[in-house]
Design an enzyme around this catalytic site. Structure first.
Site, short mmCIF file in Angstrom:
data_model
loop_
_atom_site.label_atom_id
_atom_site.label_comp_id
_atom_site.label_asym_id
_atom_site.label_seq_id
_atom_site.Cartn_x
_atom_site.Cartn_y
_atom_site.Cartn_z
N ASP A 61 -1.28 7.48 -6.52
CA ASP A 61 0.13 7.01 -6.53
C ASP A 61 1.32 7.44 -7.50
OD1 ASP A 61 -1.22 5.21 -4.69
OD2 ASP A 61 -0.44 3.36 -5.23
N ALA B 17 4.11 2.30 -8.46
CA ALA B 17 4.23 3.61 -8.94
C ALA B 17 5.49 4.19 -8.99
CB ALA B 17 3.15 4.69 -8.58
N SER C 233 4.51 1.12 -4.35
CA SER C 233 5.71 0.79 -4.74
C SER C 233 5.71 0.50 -6.39
CB SER C 233 6.34 -0.63 -4.41
OG SER C 233 5.57 -1.54 -4.40
N GLY D 15 0.91 -1.28 0.08
CA GLY D 15 -0.12 0.00 -0.04
C GLY D 15 0.71 1.34 -0.11
N LEU D 16 2.18 1.12 -0.24
CA LEU D 16 3.03 2.49 -0.30
C LEU D 16 3.20 2.84 -1.68
CD1 LEU D 16 5.51 1.21 2.63
CD2 LEU D 16 3.04 2.55 2.95
#
Lengths: 323, 323
Positions: free
Chosen positions: B154, B112, B110, B107-108
């Protein structure tokens, strides 16, 4: 003469905290509570025993009355019993065994159940007729005297039993629900300080009023929908509403690490709905598992102090079991 | 020639899920993300290495182009890199080292960050000028091609950096915040299935619309108040809003046993605010501890995969480090 009496405890199914802000709530009297056995004596002794806390006290009536002064500096469950006895005049002494068959100080209304059950037993012993409304009213007076403030819900549930919808005007309306409502109660064995928690919610409400209003609106809609779900026997909807209400209680800051763990464990074990019950900050969770209560109960009871219960459709009652 | 590029990852500070329902959200680009090193070659080889997942692949350019067909049956982080390379024509081959300096699939953002960083490096290598808007747009196209659907957030965060308020009309507005925003990110190492979780929230919304509307209203007010709290530098208010938002995410059913434990542990360790970030069902929590971040970080990192970060005010950048 031997008298037996029982008064149910209660759980808050929906609406703890928001009931203070005139939002609806649902309370359920449970078939766990307080059993009282009163045995007459020929002398003036009054022997009080409370289990399971192993409290025993011997007193003597003077002119048929108890010489007793309430000491507010050290509140104990026995205070409620003395406050009841103090309101009557007796021809003879008696032995009073009070068995608290539920958790003490865990948001299940133990003090109200003790007060109401002892009151009913003593009224029968002293030949006092009283309506349920009178019992509820006297019991609430005693709660207010000892606690400083008291919601009428606990004493009402112990007195009348059943499932009650508390509406926006604080009126108590019995919900027509003729099935069984099996529930599991698990205790985290950390006591929440109700006064402090209620004050912290007030503080949050004052600081973040528009957000808290929206949260309270959601909680109010949940309680109203839950009333309908009960009336229709829609158990899955009831479970979903419990889970949503749990998150909202977390949002207003009354959930804890321990309560959240219990809630999520119960869901992992198969409970369709679960939430903290009462003021939070400690105390108990309730788990609703209409499809497999025994499995969920077994697994929860391996981790936490746990009991199974159902609603108690009857409230307080007393009967003479030996003339 | 050697080129270095970096694109930040992101965390959702407020408004995950409700952003889908046109409610405001706040995203923060973080100073952890993806580092890319591109070294030119004299031949037609393209060597790709991705760490820390130890992915290595050697390919050969044909007529300056990569012969590559995207295989949707087996999505991998390398797909994003091939999709970028596929859009360009090269005079020479190159070695591409991609270092994902954050958690993958948690959910961070990555994927993108990988896409944007590789895109920027390759644009510099192939002498393509592009505005940030063009980079964000191409990167989003690639995300949509591989993921089927993708939020613009993102790729925008990886491209522009900073703290961004997504308003009710999906416009991205930079928030003026000139202090540091120290955050702790802990990973439960269980991947949530974003598609399934988004669908479950939709299902709950359809079943319990009026309740969910009130919850979403509360979340929208939280995001709006948080924007003001950031602009005023009111860190305690920001923390309180994070805690409230966490409860509301629990209410809509995207919290888990593990995430809830991490949230409550972080608060026990001294974090003033904490919540899950992203779609939930797994992934990460963020903890905000303006007063003692080191202590909270130390204790969380003993229990969970954890890193410390701050906002990244800059977005993607690339530079030639050797001619």
């Amino acid at each position: 003469m031997k008298i037996k009496a029982f008064a149910p405890g209660k759980i808050i199914l929906f609406g703890e905290h928001t009931v203070v802000y005139n939002k609806p709530a649902i309370a359920v009297a449970i078939n766990r509570g307080v059993d009282v056995e009163l045995t007459s004596r020929d002398d003036d002794e009054v022997n009080i025993h409370i289990s399971p806390i192993n409290y025993s006290q011997k007193l003597v009536l003077t002119g048929g009355m108890l010489e007793y002064e309430y000491d507010s500096s050290n509140k104990r469950i026995s205070d409620y019993i003395y406050e009841v006895i103090n309101r009557f005049k007796f021809n003879h002494g008696f032995n009073l065994n009070v068995n608290i068959n539920m958790y003490l100080g865990a948001g299940l209304g133990s003090s109200a159940a003790v007060t109401v059950a002892v009151l009913k037993a003593i009224m029968l012993y002293t030949d006092n007729d009283a309506t349920l409304d009178e019992i509820a009213s006297i019991a609430r007076d005693i709660e207010i005297k000892i606690q400083g403030a008291a919601s009428p819900i606990d004493t009402a549930m112990s007195t009348y039993g059943g499932i009650i919808y508390i509406d926006e005007n604080s009126n108590l309306n019995p919900i027509n629900f003729d099935m069984q409502l099996p529930l599991i109660v698990s205790n985290c064995e950390i006591a929440g300080n109700t006064g402090e928690i209620v004050a912290s919610v007030r503080d949050k409400y004052n600081k973040h009023t528009p957000i808290m209003e929206s949260i309270f609106d959601a909680m109010a809609k949940i309680a109203t929908d839950a009333k309908m779900a009960l009336e229709c026997g829609n158990s899955m909807k009831l479970a979903e509403l419990m889970n949503m209400n749990q998150g909202l209680l977390d949002a207003i800051g009354v959930n804890t690490l321990e309560l959240s763990e219990m809630v999520y464990q119960s869901r992992k074990f198969g409970s369709e709905g679960s939430k903290l019950t009462g003021s939070g900050g400690g105390g108990c969770i309730i788990a609703y598992a209409p499809h497999d209560i025994d499995e969920v109960y077994l697994k929860l009871s391996q981790l936490y102090k746990t009991f199974k219960c159902e609603q108690s459709n009857s409230g307080v009652y007393a009967k003479i079991v030996e003339k």
